[in-house]
Design an enzyme around this catalytic site. Structure first.
Site, mmCIF file in Angstrom:
data_model
loop_
_atom_site.group_PDB
_atom_site.id
_atom_site.type_symbol
_atom_site.label_atom_id
_atom_site.label_comp_id
_atom_site.label_asym_id
_atom_site.label_seq_id
_atom_site.Cartn_x
_atom_site.Cartn_y
_atom_site.Cartn_z
ATOM 1 N N HIS A 53 4.992 0.292 -5.155
ATOM 2 C CA HIS A 53 5.848 0.465 -5.722
ATOM 3 C C HIS A 53 5.585 -0.173 -6.695
ATOM 4 C CE1 HIS A 53 9.038 1.938 -8.078
ATOM 5 N NE2 HIS A 53 9.689 0.840 -8.439
ATOM 6 N N ARG A 106 9.096 26.536 -2.958
ATOM 7 C CA ARG A 106 9.314 25.148 -2.307
ATOM 8 C C ARG A 106 8.690 24.234 -1.257
ATOM 9 N NH1 ARG A 106 7.633 20.566 -5.757
ATOM 10 N NH2 ARG A 106 8.038 18.657 -4.673
HETATM 11 C C1 GAR Z 1 0.497 2.849 -10.081
HETATM 12 O O1 GAR Z 1 1.281 1.914 -10.453
HETATM 13 C C2 GAR Z 1 1.918 2.757 -8.909
HETATM 14 O O2 GAR Z 1 2.443 1.987 -8.630
HETATM 15 C C3 GAR Z 1 2.434 4.068 -9.520
HETATM 16 O O3 GAR Z 1 1.792 4.798 -10.315
HETATM 17 C C4 GAR Z 1 0.647 3.941 -10.268
HETATM 18 C C5 GAR Z 1 -0.522 4.917 -10.002
HETATM 19 O O4 GAR Z 1 -2.056 4.271 -10.382
HETATM 20 N N1 GAR Z 1 3.353 4.064 -8.607
HETATM 21 C C6 GAR Z 1 4.893 5.158 -8.762
HETATM 22 O O5 GAR Z 1 5.242 4.247 -9.181
HETATM 23 C C7 GAR Z 1 5.424 4.829 -7.822
HETATM 24 N N2 GAR Z 1 7.253 5.611 -7.679
HETATM 25 P P1 GAR Z 1 -2.787 4.492 -9.860
HETATM 26 O O6 GAR Z 1 -3.263 6.193 -9.545
HETATM 27 O O7 GAR Z 1 -3.942 3.954 -10.979
HETATM 28 O O8 GAR Z 1 -2.683 3.547 -8.196
#
Ligand code: GAR
Length: 196
Positions: free
Chosen positions: A110, A66
C-alpha cells in the site's frame, strides 16, 4: 521453496520489482507460479509474458455475477497452488472465501504509512492526492498481511519517504515507488521465504 502468485491490475512496476528481486537474489528461495490480472489491458501481463511467467486474466466483467467471478478466481488460484499470494497493485476487493482459505498467506503493498491514507477509496494516485491535500511532510509505503478488512492486517514492513516542495501526485507516487515500494515488497517476500 516459496511458491508465489502475484495479482495485478495495472502497470505492474511492483511485479517487475519482484521478478527482478528473484533474478538478483534479493528474494531467495522463491518462484512465481503465475500472475493474475482482473484487467485484460494491464501492462503487468506483458511484463509477466516477457519474464516467461504464466499469466491469466480473470475479470469480473466476464461473469454474470460476483459469485461466479469469485468462484472462478478462487479456482484459478488453487490450480496455481501458491504458498503466498502477493497483491501488487491489485484493485479488486478479494472474495471472502479467498481471504479465509489463504489466511496469513496473502500480502499487499500500500502506498502510504498505514494507518494514514488507507482503507476504502484509498488506492493508487488517490492516496498521494490525499497526502498532498493534508500537507504531510513524510509519507511512504507499507507491506501488510491481508485480512477481511481493507488495509487492516498485520504490518510486515514500512518505509518512510519525504514529501518535497512542489510535488504533484504523480511525482510523489514515483518517489514512493522508487524509494519504498520496490524496496520493501521484495524484502518482505524474502523474509517470508526464509521461513520456508
Ligand atoms: C502501487 O503504487 C501500489 O502501491 C498501489 O497501486 C500501485 C500499483 O502500481 N496499490 C494500492 O493503492 C492498493 N491499495 P504498479 O501496477 O506499477 O505496481
Amino acid at each position: 521453496m516459496l511458491t508465489v502468485v502475484v495479482c495485478v491490475s495495472g502497470g505492474g512496476t511492483n511485479l517487475q520489482a519482484v521478478i527482478d528481486g528473484i533474478r538478483k537474489g534479493i528474494i531467495r528461495n522463491t518462484r512465481i507460479a503465475g500472475v493474475i490480472s482482473n484487467n485484460p489491458g494491464a501492462y503487468a501481463l506483458k511484463r509477466a509474458e516477457e519474464a516467461g511467467i504464466p499469466s491469466f486474466c480473470v475479470s469480473p466483467k466476464d461473469y454474470k455475477s460476483r459469485e461466479e467471478y469469485n468462484k472462478s478466481f478462487l479456482k484459478k488460484m488453487k490450480e496455481l497452488g501458491p504458498d503466498l499470494i502477493v497483491l501488487a497493485g491489485f484493485l479488486v476487493i478479494l472474495p471472502e472465501e479467498m481471504t479465509r482459505f489463504y489466511k496469513n498467506r496473502i500480502i499487499n503493498i500500500h502506498p502510504s504509512l498505514i494507518p494514514s491514507f488507507c482503507g476504502t477509496g484509498f488506492y493508487g494516485l488517490k492516496v498521494h492526492e490525499a497526502a498532498l491535500a493534508r500537507g504531510v511532510k513524510i509519507t511512504g509505503a507499507t507491506v501488510h498481511y491481508v485480512d477481511e478488512g481493507t488495509d487492516t492486517g498485520e504490518i510486515i514492513m514500512q518505509k518512510a519517504v519525504e514529501v518535497k516542495e512542489g510535488d504533484t501526485p504523480q511525482v510523489l507516487q514515483r518517489r514512493v515507488m522508487e524509494e519504498a515500494e520496490w524496496v520493501i515488497l521484495p524484502q518482505s517476500i524474502d523474509r517470508i521465504a526464509q521461513k520456508y
